[in-house]
Design an enzyme around this catalytic site. Structure first.
Site, short mmCIF file in Angstrom:
data_model
loop_
_atom_site.label_atom_id
_atom_site.label_comp_id
_atom_site.label_asym_id
_atom_site.label_seq_id
_atom_site.Cartn_x
_atom_site.Cartn_y
_atom_site.Cartn_z
N HIS A 1 0.83 -1.20 0.00
CA HIS A 1 0.00 0.00 0.00
C HIS A 1 0.87 1.25 0.00
O HIS A 1 2.05 1.21 0.33
CB HIS A 1 -0.97 0.00 1.19
CG HIS A 1 -0.29 -0.11 2.52
ND1 HIS A 1 0.08 -1.32 3.07
CD2 HIS A 1 0.09 0.83 3.40
CE1 HIS A 1 0.65 -1.12 4.24
NE2 HIS A 1 0.68 0.18 4.46
N CYS B 1 4.94 9.94 9.54
CA CYS B 1 4.68 9.04 8.42
C CYS B 1 3.24 8.56 8.55
O CYS B 1 2.68 8.53 9.64
CB CYS B 1 5.65 7.87 8.39
SG CYS B 1 5.94 7.11 9.96
N HIS C 1 -0.37 7.33 5.72
CA HIS C 1 -0.90 6.88 4.43
C HIS C 1 -1.80 7.97 3.87
O HIS C 1 -2.61 8.53 4.61
CB HIS C 1 -1.73 5.62 4.61
CG HIS C 1 -1.06 4.56 5.42
ND1 HIS C 1 -1.21 4.46 6.79
CD2 HIS C 1 -0.22 3.58 5.06
CE1 HIS C 1 -0.50 3.45 7.23
NE2 HIS C 1 0.11 2.88 6.20
N GLU D 1 0.34 15.69 13.39
CA GLU D 1 1.20 15.00 14.36
C GLU D 1 2.16 15.92 15.09
O GLU D 1 2.37 15.77 16.29
CB GLU D 1 2.02 13.90 13.67
CG GLU D 1 1.24 12.64 13.42
CD GLU D 1 2.14 11.47 13.06
OE1 GLU D 1 3.25 11.32 13.62
OE2 GLU D 1 1.71 10.68 12.20
N GLU E 1 4.98 -1.51 2.34
CA GLU E 1 4.67 -0.16 1.89
C GLU E 1 5.50 0.28 0.69
O GLU E 1 6.68 -0.04 0.59
CB GLU E 1 4.88 0.84 3.03
CG GLU E 1 3.91 0.58 4.17
CD GLU E 1 3.85 1.70 5.19
OE1 GLU E 1 2.82 1.82 5.83
OE2 GLU E 1 4.86 2.43 5.35
#
Length: 172
Positions: A31, A66, A68, A86, A113
């Site tokens: 992904h 990090c 998605h 974040e 990933e």
């Protein structure tokens, strides 16, 4: 479709489908992801310790952020969004490279990933989300390299893979 869906891709980063994030990590399906590295004007890198309750790699040290991209969201747009969420700031980002990795964790989850790596430069105030970050700081590249060499178990898998490639780009 919920916001917990991620984008499944092939080895060329072509979108194939979407899937719930936890299911994709249980099945180890490739992904799309991104990793943001941030350095300050002293060329120190921002690291953070992931919150201990994270679904994997809790308590480990890693790059600024990090995650998605959401379905329909551009990768760089997602990187800016997540950096703000974040770490409490945003900055210009430069795409450095992509890489693919596969890692199995103690809890049985699998990261597979296609990771887009970005670099930002920032000297302002960091205001991390305490639900995501336990500690943070700016560290010299030499100190980070020493820590990875001496205590690799303290760092996330992807950070240990990407860090030398980011340093190589910084030294150009």
């Amino acid at each position: 479709m919920t916001s917990n869906h991620i984008i499944l891709v092939n080895e060329q980063d072509e979108a194939l489908a979407t899937m719930e994030k936890l299911e994709a990590h249980q099945k180890g399906l490739l992904h799309r992801a991104f990793s943001v590295f941030v350095v300050n004007s002293a060329n120190e890198m921002l690291l953070h310790q992931r919150a201990f309750h994270k679904y994997h790699s809790g308590g480990l040290w890693t790059n600024a952020c990090c995650s998605h991209p959401k379905p329909g969201e551009e990768v760089e747009e997602a990187a800016h969004r997540r950096l703000q969420e974040e770490m409490g700031f945003d900055c210009p980002l430069q795409k450095l490279f992509t890489f693919t990795y596969h890692a199995t964790f103690d809890n049985g989850l699998i990261e597979h990933e296609y990771d887009h790596v970005f670099l930002g430069r920032f000297d302002g105030e960091v205001v991390p989300d305490i639900a995501e970050v336990d500690e943070y700081g700016f560290f010299s590249l030499q100190e980070i390299a020493r820590q990875i060499r001496d205590t690799p178990e303290r760092f996330t898998y992807w950070f240990k893979v990407a860090f030398p490639m980011v340093v190589e780009q910084l030294e150009k």
